[in-house]
Motif scaffolding. Structure first.
Motif, PDB file in Angstrom:
ATOM      1  N   THR A   1       2.904   6.050  -2.688  1.00 59.53           N
ATOM      2  CA  THR A   1       3.997   6.946  -3.079  1.00 59.53           C
ATOM      3  C   THR A   1       4.236   6.928  -4.592  1.00 59.53           C
ATOM      4  OG1 THR A   1       5.570   5.198  -2.541  1.00 59.53           O
ATOM      5  CG2 THR A   1       5.215   6.897  -0.867  1.00 59.53           C
ATOM      6  N   ASN A   2       3.462   6.090  -5.305  1.00 58.11           N
ATOM      7  CA  ASN A   2       3.572   6.085  -6.766  1.00 58.11           C
ATOM      8  C   ASN A   2       2.311   6.616  -7.437  1.00 58.11           C
ATOM      9  OD1 ASN A   2       6.233   4.724  -7.894  1.00 58.11           O
ATOM     10  ND2 ASN A   2       5.731   3.706  -5.962  1.00 58.11           N
ATOM     11  N   GLY A   3       1.445   7.249  -6.654  1.00 60.99           N
ATOM     12  CA  GLY A   3       0.282   7.925  -7.229  1.00 60.99           C
ATOM     13  C   GLY A   3      -0.971   7.080  -7.378  1.00 60.99           C
ATOM     14  N   TYR A   4      -0.954   5.866  -6.840  1.00 64.93           N
ATOM     15  CA  TYR A   4      -2.135   4.994  -6.969  1.00 64.93           C
ATOM     16  C   TYR A   4      -2.906   4.970  -5.654  1.00 64.93           C
ATOM     17  CZ  TYR A   4       0.533   3.359 -11.020  1.00 64.93           C
ATOM     18  OH  TYR A   4       1.234   3.305 -12.184  1.00 64.93           O
ATOM     19  N   SER A   5      -3.726   5.973  -5.434  1.00 68.18           N
ATOM     20  CA  SER A   5      -4.405   6.050  -4.126  1.00 68.18           C
ATOM     21  C   SER A   5      -5.503   4.994  -3.993  1.00 68.18           C
ATOM     22  CB  SER A   5      -4.968   7.452  -3.905  1.00 68.18           C
ATOM     23  OG  SER A   5      -5.819   7.781  -4.980  1.00 68.18           O
TER      24      SER A   5
ATOM     25  N   SER B   1      -5.642   2.174  -1.045  1.00 65.60           N
ATOM     26  CA  SER B   1      -6.798   1.936  -0.158  1.00 65.60           C
ATOM     27  C   SER B   1      -7.183   0.459  -0.144  1.00 65.60           C
ATOM     28  CB  SER B   1      -8.027   2.714  -0.626  1.00 65.60           C
ATOM     29  OG  SER B   1      -7.777   4.067  -0.572  1.00 65.60           O
ATOM     30  N   TRP B   2      -7.183  -0.151  -1.326  1.00 63.59           N
ATOM     31  CA  TRP B   2      -7.517  -1.581  -1.430  1.00 63.59           C
ATOM     32  C   TRP B   2      -6.562  -2.395  -0.537  1.00 63.59           C
ATOM     33  CZ3 TRP B   2      -5.853  -6.473  -2.477  1.00 63.59           C
ATOM     34  CH2 TRP B   2      -6.772  -7.408  -2.949  1.00 63.59           C
ATOM     35  N   LEU B   3      -5.287  -2.076  -0.641  1.00 67.95           N
ATOM     36  CA  LEU B   3      -4.276  -2.838   0.095  1.00 67.95           C
ATOM     37  C   LEU B   3      -4.309  -2.546   1.600  1.00 67.95           C
ATOM     38  CD1 LEU B   3      -1.484  -2.472  -2.568  1.00 67.95           C
ATOM     39  CD2 LEU B   3      -2.341  -4.682  -1.737  1.00 67.95           C
TER      40      LEU B   3
ATOM     41  N   ALA C   1       0.846  -1.204   0.000  1.00 69.58           N
ATOM     42  CA  ALA C   1       0.000   0.000   0.000  1.00 69.58           C
ATOM     43  C   ALA C   1       0.875   1.245   0.000  1.00 69.58           C
ATOM     44  CB  ALA C   1      -0.915   0.004   1.224  1.00 69.58           C
ATOM     45  N   SER C   2       1.932   1.192   0.772  1.00 69.66           N
ATOM     46  CA  SER C   2       2.848   2.312   0.876  1.00 69.66           C
ATOM     47  C   SER C   2       3.535   2.567  -0.470  1.00 69.66           C
ATOM     48  CB  SER C   2       3.864   2.001   1.975  1.00 69.66           C
ATOM     49  OG  SER C   2       4.650   3.113   2.231  1.00 69.66           O
TER      50      SER C   2
END
Ligand SMILES: [Fe+2]
Ligand SMILES: [Fe+2]
Length: 170
Positions: A33-37, A41-43, A28-29
């Motif tokens: 930090t790569n722009g996939y919010s 959230s899923w993770l 998730a982190s």
């Protein structure tokens, strides 16, 4: 009273569910930090579920006269090429957890420990759902992700199974 070998293998699962929770936070982190919010959230939600799985084992071991042990933390993988690689790793990890649960089920039959066998049935079903839901996400990454990662990231949360099945009460 739990037999010693059942207690040991259930504690091994405490470690594995705890590791799953940390692994999904690490992923998730990476996503955050790569722009996939959406992916993040899923993770994060997945990580919360894994923590609940860990607690289910801890409480079961203690209830049956064993002693649950919190293990040291292993550092999870934290670097990924892309989102598809993340979800491939999630699926591989869930398949590992499924075989781990099946090993415990098998031992409970050898030991005629029907209480633990019964306790594990929830996890057997949960693993079927977990693997299926990750496969759906992987299919979507392959379909949409190649051309439109923005759309995939925006829609991924709608692919989560309903919270009612998430085992909210340990
Ligand atoms: Fe789990
Ligand atoms: Fe899982």
């Amino acid at each position: 009273m739990l037999k010693k070998n059942i207690e040991v293998i259930c504690n091994r699962q405490v470690e594995r569910e705890g590791y799953s929770s940390n692994l999904y936070i690490a992923m998730a982190s990476w996503a955050e930090t790569n722009g996939y919010s959406g992916v993040a959230s899923w993770l994060y939600s997945q990580s919360d579920e894994e923590r609940i799985h860990m607690l289910k084992f801890i409480k079961y071991i203690n209830e049956r006269g064993g002693k649950a042990i919190m293990p040291a933390l292993k550092k999870p993988e934290a670097e990924f090429k892309d989102v598809e690689e993340v979800f491939k790793a999630v699926l591989k990890h869930e398949e590992f957890i499924t075989s781990s649960i099946n090993e415990i089920v098998s031992l409970t039959l050898d030991e005629k420990d029907f209480n633990t066998h019964n306790f594990l049935q929830w996890f057997v079903m949960e693993q079927v759902e977990e693997e299926a839901s990750v496969r759906v996400v992987l299919d979507k990454v392959r379909l949409v992700g190649k051309t439109n990662m923005y759309e995939f990231d925006r829609d991924i949360l709608s692919l989560r199974k309903p919270a009612a099945n998430a085992g909210a009460t340990p």
